[in-house]
Motif scaffolding. Sequence first.
Motif, PDB file in Angstrom:
ATOM      1  N   SER A 188     -51.146 -46.542  27.653  1.00 15.38           N
ATOM      2  CA  SER A 188     -50.839 -46.408  29.083  1.00 15.38           C
ATOM      3  C   SER A 188     -49.437 -45.846  29.276  1.00 15.38           C
ATOM      4  N   ALA A 189     -48.467 -46.359  28.488  1.00 17.02           N
ATOM      5  CA  ALA A 189     -47.082 -45.910  28.623  1.00 17.02           C
ATOM      6  C   ALA A 189     -46.919 -44.469  28.135  1.00 17.02           C
ATOM      7  N   ALA A 190     -47.577 -44.117  27.024  1.00 17.13           N
ATOM      8  CA  ALA A 190     -47.482 -42.742  26.514  1.00 17.13           C
ATOM      9  C   ALA A 190     -48.069 -41.755  27.510  1.00 17.13           C
ATOM     10  N   ARG A 191     -49.229 -42.082  28.050  1.00 17.41           N
ATOM     11  CA  ARG A 191     -49.885 -41.215  29.037  1.00 17.41           C
ATOM     12  C   ARG A 191     -49.009 -41.035  30.277  1.00 17.41           C
ATOM     13  N   ASP A 192     -48.483 -42.141  30.792  1.00 14.11           N
ATOM     14  CA  ASP A 192     -47.687 -42.073  32.016  1.00 14.11           C
ATOM     15  C   ASP A 192     -46.333 -41.415  31.766  1.00 14.11           C
ATOM     16  N   ALA A 193     -45.737 -41.642  30.594  1.00 16.20           N
ATOM     17  CA  ALA A 193     -44.462 -41.001  30.281  1.00 16.20           C
ATOM     18  C   ALA A 193     -44.627 -39.500  30.162  1.00 16.20           C
ATOM     19  N   ALA A 194     -45.733 -39.047  29.563  1.00 18.80           N
ATOM     20  CA  ALA A 194     -45.977 -37.608  29.462  1.00 18.80           C
ATOM     21  C   ALA A 194     -46.082 -36.993  30.858  1.00 18.80           C
ATOM     22  N   ALA A 195     -46.766 -37.683  31.761  1.00 19.88           N
ATOM     23  CA  ALA A 195     -46.881 -37.184  33.133  1.00 19.88           C
ATOM     24  C   ALA A 195     -45.518 -37.144  33.819  1.00 19.88           C
ATOM     25  N   GLU A 196     -44.702 -38.170  33.598  1.00 21.81           N
ATOM     26  CA  GLU A 196     -43.356 -38.219  34.188  1.00 21.81           C
ATOM     27  C   GLU A 196     -42.497 -37.076  33.659  1.00 21.81           C
ATOM     28  N   LEU A 197     -42.577 -36.814  32.374  1.00 20.18           N
ATOM     29  CA  LEU A 197     -41.778 -35.739  31.783  1.00 20.18           C
ATOM     30  C   LEU A 197     -42.256 -34.368  32.256  1.00 20.18           C
ATOM     31  N   ARG A 198     -43.575 -34.209  32.431  1.00 21.52           N
ATOM     32  CA  ARG A 198     -44.081 -32.938  32.965  1.00 21.52           C
ATOM     33  C   ARG A 198     -43.570 -32.709  34.378  1.00 21.52           C
ATOM     34  N   ALA A 199     -43.485 -33.786  35.160  1.00 29.10           N
ATOM     35  CA  ALA A 199     -42.968 -33.669  36.528  1.00 29.10           C
ATOM     36  C   ALA A 199     -41.509 -33.234  36.543  1.00 29.10           C
ATOM     37  N   GLU A 200     -40.800 -33.474  35.427  1.00 26.47           N
ATOM     38  CA  GLU A 200     -39.405 -33.056  35.300  1.00 26.47           C
ATOM     39  C   GLU A 200     -39.283 -31.644  34.725  1.00 26.47           C
ATOM     40  N   GLY A 201     -40.419 -31.001  34.467  1.00 24.87           N
ATOM     41  CA  GLY A 201     -40.401 -29.633  33.979  1.00 24.87           C
ATOM     42  C   GLY A 201     -40.516 -29.488  32.473  1.00 24.87           C
ATOM     43  N   LEU A 202     -40.748 -30.605  31.763  1.00 18.37           N
ATOM     44  CA  LEU A 202     -40.881 -30.546  30.314  1.00 18.37           C
ATOM     45  C   LEU A 202     -42.357 -30.403  29.930  1.00 18.37           C
TER      46      LEU A 202
END
Length: 213
Positions: free
Chosen positions: A20-34
């Motif tokens: 859950s944390a890996a999935r959500d962190a990836a989404a958060e980082l994509r929202a930051e442009g990564l």
Amino acid sequence: MILLTGFEPFGGESTNPSWSAARDAAAELRAEGLDARAVELPCVFGDAIRVLEAALERHRPELVVCAGQAGGRPRISLERIAINCDDARIPDNAGNAPVDQPVASGGPAAYFSTLPVKTALAALLTAGIPAEVSQTAGTYVCNHVFYGLMHALRLRPGTRGGFVHVPFEPAQLPAGSNQPSLPLAQLTEALAVVVRSTLATTADLKIAAGATH
């Protein structure tokens, strides 16, 4: 490109906060442009490394952060070292329970993380997230994947990687339980902090974070 991984549920659990944390962190980082992707690994010796290696080949990341659940630990654990030993106290999800078997036959006894674990520790504590540098990732599927990752990355110079253990999240615990846990939002942010601090760091901090036992 950044690759994060977590595990499917195991040991009778219905969820695994590492995924859950890996999935959500990836989404958060994509929202930051990564450019970040998350992959769920099976909690199965051998299969987990094969899925990870396929993801490495497909995505060719510059940074890999694998995560796993360490129920009972009260903090985010930045794992320092992976050992070449499978020794299962409980069977994996396929019923395998290897005892005193190497992760990679002929491989070195251990690999160190190539994440800046001290820098990540400082960043996590500054963000108010309980964290530690851990000297053991155990001998179950988490260590198996950590060792398998570092063994694979020896052939991918320039790609950094390592392993992070996360505690239970509160939703996993029965009412009245005194087991330590952290909210999923905090687990998610912890993985994002590890990624950000790694991308910003070329030389790790020299601060004490060892253990006496």
